[in-house]
Design a protein around this motif. Sequence first.
Motif, PDB file in Angstrom:
ATOM      1  N   THR A  20     -38.503  49.241  58.144  1.00 21.94           N
ATOM      2  CA  THR A  20     -37.445  48.521  58.845  1.00 21.94           C
ATOM      3  C   THR A  20     -37.510  47.037  58.498  1.00 21.94           C
ATOM      4  OG1 THR A  20     -38.793  48.026  60.792  1.00 21.94           O
ATOM      5  CG2 THR A  20     -37.637  50.157  60.761  1.00 21.94           C
ATOM      6  N   ALA A  21     -36.426  46.336  58.815  1.00 22.38           N
ATOM      7  CA  ALA A  21     -36.397  44.897  58.575  1.00 22.38           C
ATOM      8  C   ALA A  21     -37.495  44.190  59.374  1.00 22.38           C
ATOM      9  CB  ALA A  21     -35.028  44.332  58.939  1.00 22.38           C
ATOM     10  N   SER A  22     -37.749  44.658  60.593  1.00 24.03           N
ATOM     11  CA  SER A  22     -38.798  44.040  61.416  1.00 24.03           C
ATOM     12  C   SER A  22     -40.171  44.253  60.796  1.00 24.03           C
ATOM     13  CB  SER A  22     -38.764  44.617  62.835  1.00 24.03           C
ATOM     14  OG  SER A  22     -37.558  44.294  63.483  1.00 24.03           O
ATOM     15  N   GLU A  23     -40.416  45.465  60.280  1.00 26.68           N
ATOM     16  CA  GLU A  23     -41.706  45.747  59.640  1.00 26.68           C
ATOM     17  C   GLU A  23     -41.892  44.900  58.391  1.00 26.68           C
ATOM     18  OE1 GLU A  23     -42.248  50.443  60.951  1.00 26.68           O
ATOM     19  OE2 GLU A  23     -41.198  49.916  59.087  1.00 26.68           O
ATOM     20  N   LEU A  24     -40.841  44.747  57.603  1.00 25.11           N
ATOM     21  CA  LEU A  24     -40.923  43.908  56.406  1.00 25.11           C
ATOM     22  C   LEU A  24     -41.141  42.444  56.784  1.00 25.11           C
ATOM     23  CD1 LEU A  24     -38.046  45.539  54.327  1.00 25.11           C
ATOM     24  CD2 LEU A  24     -40.461  45.433  53.644  1.00 25.11           C
ATOM     25  N   ALA A  25     -40.456  41.997  57.823  1.00 24.20           N
ATOM     26  CA  ALA A  25     -40.623  40.607  58.253  1.00 24.20           C
ATOM     27  C   ALA A  25     -42.046  40.347  58.704  1.00 24.20           C
ATOM     28  CB  ALA A  25     -39.640  40.301  59.394  1.00 24.20           C
ATOM     29  N   ALA A  27     -44.776  41.998  57.716  1.00 20.03           N
ATOM     30  CA  ALA A  27     -45.680  42.064  56.560  1.00 20.03           C
ATOM     31  C   ALA A  27     -45.577  40.823  55.697  1.00 20.03           C
ATOM     32  CB  ALA A  27     -45.375  43.310  55.741  1.00 20.03           C
ATOM     33  N   LEU A  28     -44.369  40.269  55.577  1.00 22.47           N
ATOM     34  CA  LEU A  28     -44.154  39.098  54.712  1.00 22.47           C
ATOM     35  C   LEU A  28     -44.274  37.779  55.463  1.00 22.47           C
ATOM     36  CD1 LEU A  28     -41.052  40.496  52.790  1.00 22.47           C
ATOM     37  CD2 LEU A  28     -43.389  40.283  51.908  1.00 22.47           C
ATOM     38  N   GLU A  29     -44.400  37.860  56.812  1.00 20.25           N
ATOM     39  CA  GLU A  29     -44.514  36.671  57.655  1.00 20.25           C
ATOM     40  C   GLU A  29     -43.297  35.760  57.521  1.00 20.25           C
ATOM     41  OE1 GLU A  29     -48.263  34.846  56.800  1.00 20.25           O
ATOM     42  OE2 GLU A  29     -49.406  36.431  57.770  1.00 20.25           O
ATOM     43  N   VAL A  30     -42.113  36.389  57.581  1.00 25.26           N
ATOM     44  CA  VAL A  30     -40.850  35.645  57.547  1.00 25.26           C
ATOM     45  C   VAL A  30     -39.974  36.182  58.673  1.00 25.26           C
ATOM     46  CG1 VAL A  30     -40.969  35.202  55.057  1.00 25.26           C
ATOM     47  CG2 VAL A  30     -39.832  37.271  55.891  1.00 25.26           C
ATOM     48  N   SER A  31     -38.792  35.614  58.826  1.00 29.00           N
ATOM     49  CA  SER A  31     -37.860  36.083  59.846  1.00 29.00           C
ATOM     50  C   SER A  31     -37.102  37.303  59.348  1.00 29.00           C
ATOM     51  CB  SER A  31     -36.872  34.970  60.199  1.00 29.00           C
ATOM     52  OG  SER A  31     -36.018  34.704  59.091  1.00 29.00           O
ATOM     53  N   THR A  34     -34.355  36.359  57.026  1.00 28.90           N
ATOM     54  CA  THR A  34     -34.802  36.139  55.645  1.00 28.90           C
ATOM     55  C   THR A  34     -34.919  37.466  54.902  1.00 28.90           C
ATOM     56  OG1 THR A  34     -35.997  34.133  56.248  1.00 28.90           O
ATOM     57  CG2 THR A  34     -36.674  35.217  54.220  1.00 28.90           C
ATOM     58  N   VAL A  35     -35.379  38.499  55.589  1.00 31.33           N
ATOM     59  CA  VAL A  35     -35.463  39.822  54.955  1.00 31.33           C
ATOM     60  C   VAL A  35     -34.074  40.302  54.546  1.00 31.33           C
ATOM     61  CG1 VAL A  35     -35.991  42.261  55.367  1.00 31.33           C
ATOM     62  CG2 VAL A  35     -37.597  40.495  56.097  1.00 31.33           C
ATOM     63  N   TYR A  36     -33.082  40.125  55.427  1.00 31.67           N
ATOM     64  CA  TYR A  36     -31.714  40.527  55.086  1.00 31.67           C
ATOM     65  C   TYR A  36     -31.253  39.834  53.804  1.00 31.67           C
ATOM     66  CZ  TYR A  36     -31.325  42.395  59.866  1.00 31.67           C
ATOM     67  OH  TYR A  36     -31.501  43.097  61.029  1.00 31.67           O
ATOM     68  N   ARG A  37     -31.493  38.528  53.698  1.00 25.22           N
ATOM     69  CA  ARG A  37     -31.063  37.784  52.514  1.00 25.22           C
ATOM     70  C   ARG A  37     -31.803  38.266  51.268  1.00 25.22           C
ATOM     71  NH1 ARG A  37     -31.215  33.051  55.969  1.00 25.22           N
ATOM     72  NH2 ARG A  37     -33.245  32.542  55.070  1.00 25.22           N
TER      73      ARG A  37
END
Length: 334
Positions: A20-25, A27-31, A34-37
Amino acid sequence: MRASRLVSLLLLLQTRGRMTASELAGALEVSVRTVYRDVESLGAAGVPVYADRGPAGGYRLVDGYRTRLTGLTAGEAEALSLAGMPGPAAELGLGSVLAAAELKLRAALPAELADRGGRIRQRFHLDAPTWFREPEPTPHLAELARAVWEDRRVEVRYRRWKAPREVTRTLAPLGVVLKAGRWYLVADADGQVRTYRVAAVLALTVLDERFDRPDGFDLARCWQEHADRYERGVYRDEARVRMTTAALELTAHVLPPAMSRAARAAASEPDPAGWVHTTVPIESVKHGHVELLKLGAQVEVLAPAELRDRLTATAHALAALYPLAACRPACPGR
Protein backbone atom coordinates in the motif's frame (compact mmCIF):
# COMPACT_ATOMS: atom_id res chain seq x y z
CA MET A 1 18.26 11.71 -3.88
CA ARG A 2 14.93 11.31 -5.72
CA ALA A 3 16.44 8.92 -8.27
CA SER A 4 17.73 6.74 -5.44
CA ARG A 5 14.27 6.76 -3.83
CA LEU A 6 12.61 5.73 -7.11
CA VAL A 7 14.99 2.79 -7.40
CA SER A 8 14.26 1.82 -3.78
CA LEU A 9 10.51 1.99 -4.40
CA LEU A 10 10.88 -0.21 -7.49
CA LEU A 11 12.98 -2.78 -5.62
CA LEU A 12 10.51 -2.83 -2.71
CA LEU A 13 7.68 -3.73 -5.09
CA GLN A 14 9.85 -6.32 -6.80
CA THR A 15 10.92 -8.07 -3.58
CA ARG A 16 7.78 -7.71 -1.46
CA GLY A 17 5.00 -7.78 -4.03
CA ARG A 18 1.86 -5.73 -3.44
CA MET A 19 2.32 -2.82 -1.01
CA THR A 20 0.00 0.00 0.00
CA ALA A 21 0.98 3.64 -0.30
CA SER A 22 1.19 3.85 3.51
CA GLU A 23 3.51 0.83 3.67
CA LEU A 24 5.75 2.30 0.97
CA ALA A 25 5.79 5.67 2.72
CA GLY A 26 6.85 4.03 5.96
CA ALA A 27 9.60 2.00 4.30
CA LEU A 28 10.96 5.00 2.39
CA GLU A 29 10.40 7.48 5.26
CA VAL A 30 8.45 9.91 3.08
CA SER A 31 4.85 11.12 2.94
CA VAL A 32 2.05 9.23 1.20
CA ARG A 33 1.72 12.15 -1.21
CA THR A 34 5.37 11.70 -2.20
CA VAL A 35 4.70 8.02 -2.89
CA TYR A 36 1.82 8.97 -5.21
CA ARG A 37 4.12 11.30 -7.17
CA ASP A 38 6.93 8.72 -7.34
CA VAL A 39 4.58 5.99 -8.61
CA GLU A 40 3.36 8.35 -11.33
CA SER A 41 6.97 9.06 -12.31
CA LEU A 42 7.75 5.33 -12.55
CA GLY A 43 4.70 4.82 -14.76
CA ALA A 44 5.70 7.73 -17.00
CA ALA A 45 9.16 6.14 -17.34
CA GLY A 46 7.62 2.92 -18.64
CA VAL A 47 7.71 0.83 -15.46
CA PRO A 48 4.56 -1.38 -15.39
CA VAL A 49 3.33 -0.51 -11.90
CA TYR A 50 -0.38 -0.89 -11.22
CA ALA A 51 -2.78 0.07 -8.45
CA ASP A 52 -5.27 -2.50 -7.15
CA ARG A 53 -8.40 -0.93 -5.66
CA GLY A 54 -10.28 -2.00 -2.56
CA PRO A 55 -9.44 -2.90 1.07
CA ALA A 56 -6.78 -5.43 -0.01
CA GLY A 57 -5.40 -3.19 -2.71
CA GLY A 58 -2.07 -1.52 -3.20
CA TYR A 59 0.62 -1.01 -5.78
CA ARG A 60 2.27 -3.91 -7.58
CA LEU A 61 4.38 -4.65 -10.63
CA VAL A 62 2.97 -6.59 -13.54
CA ASP A 63 3.65 -10.32 -13.13
CA GLY A 64 7.06 -11.34 -14.41
CA TYR A 65 8.58 -7.85 -14.50
CA ARG A 66 12.11 -7.70 -13.11
CA THR A 67 14.36 -4.66 -12.94
CA ARG A 68 18.04 -4.87 -13.71
CA LEU A 69 18.87 -2.04 -11.32
CA THR A 70 20.41 -4.45 -8.79
CA GLY A 71 24.10 -3.64 -9.15
CA LEU A 72 25.81 -2.96 -5.80
CA THR A 73 27.69 0.24 -5.07
CA ALA A 74 31.01 0.10 -3.20
CA GLY A 75 29.32 1.22 0.02
CA GLU A 76 26.57 -1.39 -0.32
CA ALA A 77 29.12 -4.16 -0.85
CA GLU A 78 30.96 -3.06 2.30
CA ALA A 79 27.72 -2.94 4.28
CA LEU A 80 26.86 -6.51 3.24
CA SER A 81 30.25 -7.65 4.52
CA LEU A 82 29.33 -6.27 7.93
CA ALA A 83 25.94 -8.01 7.89
CA GLY A 84 27.39 -11.50 8.30
CA MET A 85 27.54 -12.77 11.90
CA PRO A 86 29.49 -16.07 11.80
CA GLY A 87 29.14 -16.82 15.53
CA PRO A 88 25.38 -16.30 15.90
CA ALA A 89 24.75 -17.91 12.49
CA ALA A 90 26.62 -21.04 13.59
CA GLU A 91 24.54 -21.21 16.80
CA LEU A 92 21.41 -21.08 14.66
CA GLY A 93 22.72 -23.95 12.52
CA LEU A 94 23.34 -21.64 9.56
CA GLY A 95 27.14 -21.31 9.71
CA SER A 96 27.85 -23.30 6.56
CA VAL A 97 24.93 -21.65 4.75
CA LEU A 98 26.23 -18.17 5.57
CA ALA A 99 29.75 -19.09 4.47
CA ALA A 100 28.45 -20.46 1.16
CA ALA A 101 26.31 -17.35 0.58
CA GLU A 102 29.27 -15.06 1.21
CA LEU A 103 31.41 -17.05 -1.24
CA LYS A 104 28.70 -16.78 -3.91
CA LEU A 105 28.29 -13.06 -3.26
CA ARG A 106 32.03 -12.42 -3.57
CA ALA A 107 32.21 -14.52 -6.72
CA ALA A 108 29.35 -12.53 -8.29
CA LEU A 109 30.87 -9.14 -7.48
CA PRO A 110 33.46 -7.37 -9.61
CA ALA A 111 36.98 -7.93 -8.27
CA GLU A 112 37.25 -4.42 -6.83
CA LEU A 113 34.02 -4.69 -4.83
CA ALA A 114 34.88 -8.20 -3.65
CA ASP A 115 38.22 -6.92 -2.36
CA ARG A 116 36.53 -4.03 -0.53
CA GLY A 117 34.24 -6.51 1.21
CA GLY A 118 37.19 -8.61 2.29
CA ARG A 119 38.99 -5.58 3.71
CA ILE A 120 35.96 -4.70 5.81
CA ARG A 121 36.07 -8.13 7.48
CA GLN A 122 39.72 -7.52 8.42
CA ARG A 123 38.88 -4.18 10.02
CA PHE A 124 35.54 -4.72 11.81
CA HIS A 125 34.47 -7.63 14.00
CA LEU A 126 31.29 -8.28 15.98
CA ASP A 127 31.73 -9.97 19.38
CA ALA A 128 28.17 -10.25 20.73
CA PRO A 129 28.65 -11.58 24.32
CA THR A 130 29.28 -9.12 27.15
CA TRP A 131 32.51 -9.09 29.16
CA PHE A 132 33.18 -11.54 32.01
CA ARG A 133 30.30 -13.87 31.16
CA GLU A 134 30.55 -17.45 30.03
CA PRO A 135 28.46 -18.25 26.95
CA GLU A 136 25.19 -19.97 27.77
CA PRO A 137 24.65 -23.48 26.40
CA THR A 138 21.68 -23.46 23.99
CA PRO A 139 21.44 -27.02 22.63
CA HIS A 140 17.87 -26.47 21.38
CA LEU A 141 18.48 -23.18 19.56
CA ALA A 142 18.86 -24.61 16.04
CA GLU A 143 15.66 -26.66 16.37
CA LEU A 144 13.79 -23.63 17.72
CA ALA A 145 15.04 -21.57 14.78
CA ARG A 146 13.78 -24.25 12.38
CA ALA A 147 10.37 -24.20 14.07
CA VAL A 148 10.29 -20.39 13.78
CA TRP A 149 11.12 -20.59 10.07
CA GLU A 150 8.53 -23.30 9.37
CA ASP A 151 5.78 -21.80 11.58
CA ARG A 152 5.47 -25.02 13.60
CA ARG A 153 4.28 -25.23 17.18
CA VAL A 154 6.68 -26.59 19.78
CA GLU A 155 6.32 -28.26 23.14
CA VAL A 156 8.99 -27.15 25.60
CA ARG A 157 9.95 -28.15 29.11
CA TYR A 158 11.18 -24.92 30.63
CA ARG A 159 12.99 -23.96 33.84
CA ARG A 160 11.74 -20.71 35.35
CA TRP A 161 12.64 -18.67 38.42
CA LYS A 162 9.44 -19.25 40.44
CA ALA A 163 7.66 -22.39 41.66
CA PRO A 164 6.94 -24.73 40.10
CA ARG A 165 10.45 -24.42 38.67
CA GLU A 166 9.89 -26.74 35.70
CA VAL A 167 6.83 -26.36 33.46
CA THR A 168 5.73 -27.73 30.10
CA ARG A 169 4.24 -25.34 27.54
CA THR A 170 2.99 -25.54 23.96
CA LEU A 171 4.14 -22.44 22.10
CA ALA A 172 3.88 -20.81 18.68
CA PRO A 173 7.46 -19.56 18.15
CA LEU A 174 7.50 -16.16 16.43
CA GLY A 175 11.21 -15.34 16.49
CA VAL A 176 14.54 -15.56 18.27
CA VAL A 177 16.55 -12.58 19.54
CA LEU A 178 20.23 -12.32 20.48
CA LYS A 179 20.70 -9.82 23.32
CA ALA A 180 24.14 -9.25 24.87
CA GLY A 181 25.24 -12.80 24.06
CA ARG A 182 22.03 -14.44 25.30
CA TRP A 183 19.36 -15.97 23.07
CA TYR A 184 15.66 -15.40 23.73
CA LEU A 185 12.58 -16.96 22.17
CA VAL A 186 9.57 -14.73 21.44
CA ALA A 187 6.47 -16.92 21.25
CA ASP A 188 2.70 -16.87 21.41
CA ALA A 189 1.46 -18.72 24.51
CA ASP A 190 -2.32 -19.04 24.70
CA GLY A 191 -2.87 -15.79 22.85
CA GLN A 192 -0.21 -13.77 24.70
CA VAL A 193 3.23 -12.93 23.31
CA ARG A 194 5.87 -13.92 25.87
CA THR A 195 9.66 -14.13 26.05
CA TYR A 196 11.70 -17.16 27.15
CA ARG A 197 15.43 -17.68 27.75
CA VAL A 198 16.57 -20.31 25.26
CA ALA A 199 19.21 -21.56 27.72
CA ALA A 200 16.35 -22.41 30.14
CA VAL A 201 14.70 -24.77 27.65
CA LEU A 202 15.34 -28.26 29.06
CA ALA A 203 13.58 -30.31 26.37
CA LEU A 204 12.02 -29.50 23.01
CA THR A 205 9.67 -31.26 20.61
CA VAL A 206 8.83 -29.67 17.27
CA LEU A 207 5.20 -30.56 16.50
CA ASP A 208 3.65 -31.25 13.11
CA GLU A 209 0.97 -28.63 13.77
CA ARG A 210 1.49 -25.32 11.99
CA PHE A 211 0.21 -21.92 13.11
CA ASP A 212 -0.62 -18.59 11.47
CA ARG A 213 1.59 -15.69 12.45
CA PRO A 214 -0.30 -12.68 13.89
CA ASP A 215 -1.12 -10.03 11.29
CA GLY A 216 1.32 -7.14 11.42
CA PHE A 217 3.67 -8.81 13.90
CA ASP A 218 7.05 -7.02 13.94
CA LEU A 219 9.75 -8.87 15.87
CA ALA A 220 12.04 -5.85 16.34
CA ARG A 221 9.21 -3.65 17.63
CA CYS A 222 7.87 -6.42 19.86
CA TRP A 223 11.31 -6.98 21.40
CA GLN A 224 11.88 -3.27 22.00
CA GLU A 225 8.50 -2.98 23.75
CA HIS A 226 9.39 -6.00 25.89
CA ALA A 227 12.80 -4.54 26.78
CA ASP A 228 11.29 -1.18 27.73
CA ARG A 229 8.55 -2.82 29.78
CA TYR A 230 11.07 -5.06 31.55
CA GLU A 231 13.34 -2.16 32.46
CA ARG A 232 10.41 -0.11 33.78
CA GLY A 233 8.96 -2.99 35.77
CA VAL A 234 12.05 -4.58 37.25
CA TYR A 235 12.99 -1.61 39.46
CA ARG A 236 10.06 -1.64 41.89
CA ASP A 237 11.77 0.17 44.78
CA GLU A 238 14.24 2.98 45.32
CA ALA A 239 16.98 3.93 47.73
CA ARG A 240 17.77 7.44 48.92
CA VAL A 241 21.51 7.83 49.27
CA ARG A 242 24.33 10.31 49.62
CA MET A 243 27.53 9.60 47.70
CA THR A 244 30.71 11.31 46.63
CA THR A 245 30.89 12.91 43.20
CA ALA A 246 33.57 10.33 42.34
CA ALA A 247 31.14 7.52 43.21
CA LEU A 248 28.45 9.17 41.10
CA GLU A 249 30.76 9.05 38.09
CA LEU A 250 31.72 5.47 38.96
CA THR A 251 28.08 4.33 38.77
CA ALA A 252 28.31 4.38 34.97
CA HIS A 253 30.88 1.59 35.17
CA VAL A 254 29.72 -0.57 38.08
CA LEU A 255 25.92 -0.26 38.20
CA PRO A 256 23.32 -1.33 35.61
CA PRO A 257 22.60 1.47 33.10
CA ALA A 258 19.08 2.20 34.39
CA MET A 259 20.36 2.65 37.97
CA SER A 260 23.27 4.82 36.88
CA ARG A 261 21.16 7.04 34.61
CA ALA A 262 18.57 7.63 37.34
CA ALA A 263 21.18 8.33 40.00
CA ARG A 264 22.95 10.90 37.86
CA ALA A 265 19.69 12.54 36.73
CA ALA A 266 18.40 12.96 40.31
CA ALA A 267 21.70 14.07 41.87
CA SER A 268 21.76 17.32 43.83
CA GLU A 269 24.54 19.86 43.65
CA PRO A 270 27.60 18.65 45.61
CA ASP A 271 28.10 20.05 49.11
CA PRO A 272 31.44 21.61 50.20
CA ALA A 273 32.78 18.13 51.04
CA GLY A 274 31.97 16.81 47.54
CA TRP A 275 28.92 14.68 48.46
CA VAL A 276 25.58 14.66 46.60
CA HIS A 277 22.11 13.39 47.52
CA THR A 278 20.27 11.27 44.95
CA THR A 279 17.76 8.45 44.44
CA VAL A 280 18.72 5.09 42.98
CA PRO A 281 16.11 2.63 41.62
CA ILE A 282 16.51 -0.92 42.97
CA GLU A 283 14.76 -4.23 42.28
CA SER A 284 14.61 -5.11 45.99
CA VAL A 285 16.48 -4.59 49.25
CA LYS A 286 18.62 -7.63 48.46
CA HIS A 287 19.44 -6.32 45.00
CA GLY A 288 20.25 -2.82 46.30
CA HIS A 289 22.53 -4.31 48.95
CA VAL A 290 24.57 -6.18 46.34
CA GLU A 291 24.79 -3.29 43.88
CA LEU A 292 25.55 -0.44 46.30
CA LEU A 293 28.31 -2.43 48.00
CA LYS A 294 30.27 -1.93 44.78
CA LEU A 295 30.69 1.73 45.74
CA GLY A 296 32.23 0.91 49.13
CA ALA A 297 32.58 3.72 51.64
CA GLN A 298 31.77 6.36 49.01
CA VAL A 299 28.01 5.85 49.42
CA GLU A 300 25.72 6.06 52.45
CA VAL A 301 22.16 4.70 52.31
CA LEU A 302 19.65 6.98 54.01
CA ALA A 303 16.50 4.95 53.27
CA PRO A 304 14.91 2.46 53.33
CA ALA A 305 15.91 1.47 56.85
CA GLU A 306 16.08 -2.26 55.99
CA LEU A 307 18.68 -1.62 53.29
CA ARG A 308 20.69 0.64 55.58
CA ASP A 309 20.61 -2.06 58.30
CA ARG A 310 21.87 -4.67 55.83
CA LEU A 311 24.79 -2.51 54.77
CA THR A 312 25.55 -1.71 58.42
CA ALA A 313 25.69 -5.42 59.25
CA THR A 314 27.99 -6.03 56.27
CA ALA A 315 30.29 -3.18 57.30
CA HIS A 316 30.57 -4.55 60.86
CA ALA A 317 31.22 -8.07 59.55
CA LEU A 318 34.00 -6.74 57.32
CA ALA A 319 35.50 -4.78 60.22
CA ALA A 320 35.55 -7.99 62.28
CA LEU A 321 37.37 -9.81 59.48
CA TYR A 322 39.85 -6.98 58.98
CA PRO A 323 40.37 -5.36 62.41
CA LEU A 324 42.55 -2.27 62.46
CA ALA A 325 44.78 -3.81 65.17
CA ALA A 326 45.78 -6.53 62.73
CA CYS A 327 47.39 -4.01 60.38
CA ARG A 328 51.13 -3.79 60.08
CA PRO A 329 52.77 -0.57 61.30
CA ALA A 330 52.71 0.70 57.72
CA CYS A 331 48.90 0.61 57.63
CA PRO A 332 47.28 4.01 56.98
CA GLY A 333 46.28 5.70 60.22
CA ARG A 334 48.86 3.90 62.38
